[in-house]
Design a protein around this motif. Structure first.
Motif, PDB file in Angstrom:
ATOM      1  N   ILE A 129       3.191 -29.129  -8.289  1.00 43.97           N
ATOM      2  CA  ILE A 129       3.580 -28.077  -7.122  1.00 43.97           C
ATOM      3  C   ILE A 129       2.147 -27.564  -6.821  1.00 43.97           C
ATOM      4  O   ILE A 129       1.722 -27.372  -5.446  1.00 43.97           O
ATOM      5  N   GLY A 130       1.274 -27.413  -7.755  1.00 43.17           N
ATOM      6  CA  GLY A 130      -0.017 -26.708  -7.599  1.00 43.17           C
ATOM      7  C   GLY A 130      -0.859 -27.705  -6.481  1.00 43.17           C
ATOM      8  O   GLY A 130      -1.638 -27.169  -5.534  1.00 43.17           O
ATOM      9  N   PHE A 131      -0.934 -28.968  -6.842  1.00 43.02           N
ATOM     10  CA  PHE A 131      -1.664 -29.984  -6.154  1.00 43.02           C
ATOM     11  C   PHE A 131      -1.200 -30.184  -4.876  1.00 43.02           C
ATOM     12  O   PHE A 131      -1.877 -30.391  -3.793  1.00 43.02           O
ATOM     13  N   SER A 132       0.162 -30.166  -4.685  1.00 43.13           N
ATOM     14  CA  SER A 132       0.683 -30.493  -3.365  1.00 43.13           C
ATOM     15  C   SER A 132       0.504 -29.124  -2.350  1.00 43.13           C
ATOM     16  O   SER A 132       0.398 -29.618  -1.235  1.00 43.13           O
ATOM     17  N   SER A 133       0.499 -28.212  -2.661  1.00 43.51           N
ATOM     18  CA  SER A 133      -0.019 -27.005  -1.891  1.00 43.51           C
ATOM     19  C   SER A 133      -1.525 -27.020  -1.432  1.00 43.51           C
ATOM     20  O   SER A 133      -2.020 -26.421  -0.577  1.00 43.51           O
ATOM     21  N   LEU A 134      -2.406 -28.101  -1.943  1.00 43.95           N
ATOM     22  CA  LEU A 134      -3.790 -28.156  -1.725  1.00 43.95           C
ATOM     23  C   LEU A 134      -4.326 -29.337  -1.228  1.00 43.95           C
ATOM     24  O   LEU A 134      -5.013 -29.312  -0.002  1.00 43.95           O
ATOM     25  N   VAL A 135      -3.787 -30.508  -1.712  1.00 43.68           N
ATOM     26  CA  VAL A 135      -3.976 -31.784  -1.091  1.00 43.68           C
ATOM     27  C   VAL A 135      -3.015 -32.715  -1.012  1.00 43.68           C
ATOM     28  O   VAL A 135      -1.982 -32.344  -1.658  1.00 43.68           O
ATOM     29  N   GLY A 136      -3.036 -33.855  -0.345  1.00 43.70           N
ATOM     30  CA  GLY A 136      -2.185 -34.654  -0.122  1.00 43.70           C
ATOM     31  C   GLY A 136      -2.217 -35.808  -1.205  1.00 43.70           C
ATOM     32  O   GLY A 136      -3.027 -35.602  -2.144  1.00 43.70           O
ATOM     33  N   LEU A 137      -1.453 -36.833  -1.052  1.00 46.72           N
ATOM     34  CA  LEU A 137      -1.605 -38.001  -2.096  1.00 46.72           C
ATOM     35  C   LEU A 137      -2.412 -39.058  -1.631  1.00 46.72           C
ATOM     36  O   LEU A 137      -2.400 -39.645  -0.689  1.00 46.72           O
ATOM     37  N   THR A 138      -3.612 -39.052  -2.374  1.00 51.18           N
ATOM     38  CA  THR A 138      -4.699 -39.994  -1.986  1.00 51.18           C
ATOM     39  C   THR A 138      -5.099 -40.791  -3.420  1.00 51.18           C
ATOM     40  O   THR A 138      -4.621 -40.143  -4.115  1.00 51.18           O
ATOM     41  N   TRP A 139      -5.980 -41.604  -3.187  1.00 51.85           N
ATOM     42  CA  TRP A 139      -6.378 -42.338  -4.420  1.00 51.85           C
ATOM     43  C   TRP A 139      -7.263 -41.265  -5.392  1.00 51.85           C
ATOM     44  O   TRP A 139      -7.159 -41.498  -6.675  1.00 51.85           O
ATOM     45  N   TRP A 140      -7.976 -40.506  -4.830  1.00 53.91           N
ATOM     46  CA  TRP A 140      -8.745 -39.705  -5.559  1.00 53.91           C
ATOM     47  C   TRP A 140      -7.972 -38.540  -6.125  1.00 53.91           C
ATOM     48  O   TRP A 140      -8.201 -37.980  -7.261  1.00 53.91           O
ATOM     49  N   SER A 141      -6.935 -37.889  -5.392  1.00 50.66           N
ATOM     50  CA  SER A 141      -6.190 -36.842  -5.777  1.00 50.66           C
ATOM     51  C   SER A 141      -5.303 -37.339  -6.823  1.00 50.66           C
ATOM     52  O   SER A 141      -4.911 -36.710  -7.702  1.00 50.66           O
ATOM     53  N   LEU A 142      -4.948 -38.702  -6.845  1.00 48.70           N
ATOM     54  CA  LEU A 142      -3.782 -39.156  -7.768  1.00 48.70           C
ATOM     55  C   LEU A 142      -4.840 -39.318  -9.091  1.00 48.70           C
ATOM     56  O   LEU A 142      -4.185 -38.979 -10.159  1.00 48.70           O
ATOM     57  N   GLY A 143      -5.893 -39.722  -9.199  1.00 51.98           N
ATOM     58  CA  GLY A 143      -6.633 -39.957 -10.253  1.00 51.98           C
ATOM     59  C   GLY A 143      -6.944 -38.536 -10.878  1.00 51.98           C
ATOM     60  O   GLY A 143      -6.847 -38.240 -12.006  1.00 51.98           O
ATOM     61  N   LEU A 144      -7.264 -37.544  -9.966  1.00 57.00           N
ATOM     62  CA  LEU A 144      -7.468 -36.195 -10.466  1.00 57.00           C
ATOM     63  C   LEU A 144      -6.328 -35.326 -11.063  1.00 57.00           C
ATOM     64  O   LEU A 144      -6.362 -34.780 -11.946  1.00 57.00           O
ATOM     65  N   ILE A 145      -4.944 -35.805 -10.486  1.00 54.48           N
ATOM     66  CA  ILE A 145      -3.746 -35.123 -10.977  1.00 54.48           C
ATOM     67  C   ILE A 145      -3.495 -35.936 -12.323  1.00 54.48           C
ATOM     68  O   ILE A 145      -2.902 -35.055 -13.219  1.00 54.48           O
ATOM     69  N   ILE A 146      -3.709 -37.102 -12.668  1.00 54.24           N
ATOM     70  CA  ILE A 146      -3.522 -37.848 -13.811  1.00 54.24           C
ATOM     71  C   ILE A 146      -4.564 -37.307 -14.748  1.00 54.24           C
ATOM     72  O   ILE A 146      -3.954 -36.977 -15.954  1.00 54.24           O
ATOM     73  N   LEU A 147      -5.823 -37.192 -14.597  1.00 51.01           N
ATOM     74  CA  LEU A 147      -6.803 -36.492 -15.418  1.00 51.01           C
ATOM     75  C   LEU A 147      -6.290 -35.059 -15.935  1.00 51.01           C
ATOM     76  O   LEU A 147      -6.343 -34.745 -17.232  1.00 51.01           O
ATOM     77  N   ALA A 148      -6.040 -34.343 -14.995  1.00 44.37           N
ATOM     78  CA  ALA A 148      -5.710 -33.045 -15.253  1.00 44.37           C
ATOM     79  C   ALA A 148      -4.539 -32.819 -16.245  1.00 44.37           C
ATOM     80  O   ALA A 148      -4.269 -31.937 -16.998  1.00 44.37           O
ATOM     81  N   SER A 149      -3.329 -33.817 -15.807  1.00 43.00           N
ATOM     82  CA  SER A 149      -2.230 -33.717 -16.651  1.00 43.00           C
ATOM     83  C   SER A 149      -2.318 -34.053 -17.907  1.00 43.00           C
ATOM     84  O   SER A 149      -1.717 -33.561 -18.815  1.00 43.00           O
ATOM     85  N   LEU A 150      -3.122 -35.169 -18.302  1.00 44.42           N
ATOM     86  CA  LEU A 150      -3.272 -35.689 -19.448  1.00 44.42           C
ATOM     87  C   LEU A 150      -3.969 -34.459 -20.408  1.00 44.42           C
ATOM     88  O   LEU A 150      -3.927 -34.321 -21.667  1.00 44.42           O
ATOM     89  N   VAL A 151      -5.024 -33.993 -19.711  1.00 42.60           N
ATOM     90  CA  VAL A 151      -5.920 -32.822 -20.587  1.00 42.60           C
ATOM     91  C   VAL A 151      -5.089 -31.818 -20.750  1.00 42.60           C
ATOM     92  O   VAL A 151      -5.069 -31.241 -21.884  1.00 42.60           O
ATOM     93  N   ILE A 152      -4.281 -31.246 -19.620  1.00 43.60           N
ATOM     94  CA  ILE A 152      -3.488 -29.883 -20.065  1.00 43.60           C
ATOM     95  C   ILE A 152      -2.318 -30.379 -21.001  1.00 43.60           C
ATOM     96  O   ILE A 152      -2.031 -29.526 -21.909  1.00 43.60           O
TER      97      ILE A 152
END
Length: 415
Positions: free
Chosen positions: A83-106
């Protein structure tokens, strides 16, 4: 006719086994979770609910509780991230990688355990929908997860999972049986001439016990979890400690037995053209190993039996075999001493052999077992009190006006 009916009878007997019971339980819980999710969720195929129920309805009530909490935690965290990412950026290759990285770390920080990937999976599934559907999809995924977790938890509370003590007991007795056979083989080996190849074969058998111990330990861990928080078990802690300390003693004995095989192999290498021992010594060692084999078998029965009469009988047999083993050991020691004084070759191997026999007998000793059992019980009780002080205070208040059984009394009830 008997050949036809035997498989059917075997199937009827197996329906009560833990593996079969767990398979049926998981299937029923998943179907119930799916039906409930169809009624409460707006998704046409709410498969997250049965998936969660399938994962939550573990083999024991204890793992069900811990799995439910971690899975719901991981899904909620993933949804919040999406929900936080959807309000800031759309779905792109770099946003997908960033959300995966953030999810695994968190996920590591929120202690999701084995469900850390579930944080990233939940975030990707929610982020993959259109912006207008993010909130609805996020809510549906959380709702389905909660439905699956609640259904799985209630299913295990209403229909208590099976106990896995019997499979663990059978595994322990199987390990003791293999040790029993190896000791009998050593008793036959010391009589007459033994080649290096024959001695090495016994050593390989002893080394294979390490693999057996790993399998038995896995069975015992599952049994220990099945005893935790199980309302059908009166003294779960005592049962867990009895089995665990018993397996520890067998594990140490197996390691020492492997060392004994190594000693006999070294002795065979030094005496390639003659018997390992003189006939009188060999006969005494044969008798000693036979008593030790029966002692190991009685020890396994003692720690795994659930019937007081059988436990008492096993303890009596163990005491008798240990006493006979020690008598035989003294005979062997005197004979070896006389032989060393006449022919002091490989005297250090003789001393090592006696020391290894002493260690195995010490591990199987009934009094030592009771001491270790009491020490382990006291240690675990203290650890629980330190870890959960509020729970300990509540239990103390509930016990006001009632006599608290001592550890010795608990052990007498168990034995």
């Amino acid at each position: 006719m008997g050949d036809v009916t035997d498989p059917l009878l075997d199937l009827v007997r197996r329906h009560t086994e833990p593996v079969v019971a767990q398979t049926l339980r998981s299937t029923i819980a998943a179907v119930i979770a799916y039906v409930v999710a169809l009624l409460l969720s707006s998704e046409p195929a709410p498969l997250t609910a049965p998936l969660t129920a399938l994962l939550v309805v573990q083999v024991t009530l204890y793992t069900t509780l811990t799995t439910s909490v971690r899975r719901v935690n991981s899904v909620v965290v993933g949804v919040v991230i999406a929900i936080g990412f959807s309000s800031l950026v759309g779905l792109t290759w770099w946003s997908l990688g960033l959300i995966i990285l953030a999810s695994l770390v968190i996920g590591r920080f929120v202690r999701a355990g084995e469900f850390v990937p579930e944080v990233a999976i939940s975030a990707m599934l929610v982020l993959g929908v259109t912006t207008t559907r993010v909130a609805a999809t996020a809510w549906d995924r959380v709702l389905e997860t909660l439905i699956g977790a609640v259904v799985g938890l209630l299913f295990n509370v209403l229909f208590v999972p099976p106990l896995w003590v019997q499979p663990a007991s059978e595994a322990i007795e199987g390990l003791a049986g293999r040790m029993h056979d190896l000791l009998l083989s050593l008793g036959r080996q010391v009589q007459g001439h033994t080649t290096v190849a024959q001695a090495a074969e016994r050593l390989h058998e002893a080394r294979r016990l390490d693999h057996d111990i790993v399998q038995v330990d896995a069975e015992l861990r599952q049994a220990e979890d099945s005893l935790r928080l199980n309302p059908r078990v009166k003294e779960g802690l005592l049962s867990r400690v009895v089995l665990r300390t018993g397996l520890d003693a067998l594990e140490i004995s197996a390691v020492v037995l492997r060392t004994t095989c190594r000693t006999l192999t070294d002795l065979a290498k030094a005496r390639t053209d003659e018997p390992l021992f003189e006939p009188e010594v060999a006969d005494a060692l044969h008798e000693l190993f036979a008593h030790m084999a029966r002692a190991v078998e009685s020890f396994a029965v003692l720690i795994t039996t659930q019937v007081s009469a059988n436990a008492q009988e096993a303890e009596e047999r163990l005491v008798q075999e240990l006493a006979a083993s020690r008598d035989s050991r003294e005979v062997v020691a005197h004979l070896l001493l006389d032989g060393v004084q006449k022919h002091p070759r490989q005297w250090q191997l003789h001393g090592a052999l006696l020391a290894e026999i002493d260690r195995i007998l010490d591990e199987l000793d009934v009094e030592k077992r009771s001491e270790r059992l009491v020490e382990e019980l006291n240690s675990r009780v203290r650890a629980q009190r330190e870890k959960y002080p509020l729970v300990d205070k509540a239990r103390a208040r509930l016990r006001i006006g009632r006599a608290t059984p001592s550890v010795d009394a608990l052990e007498r009830d168990r034995d």
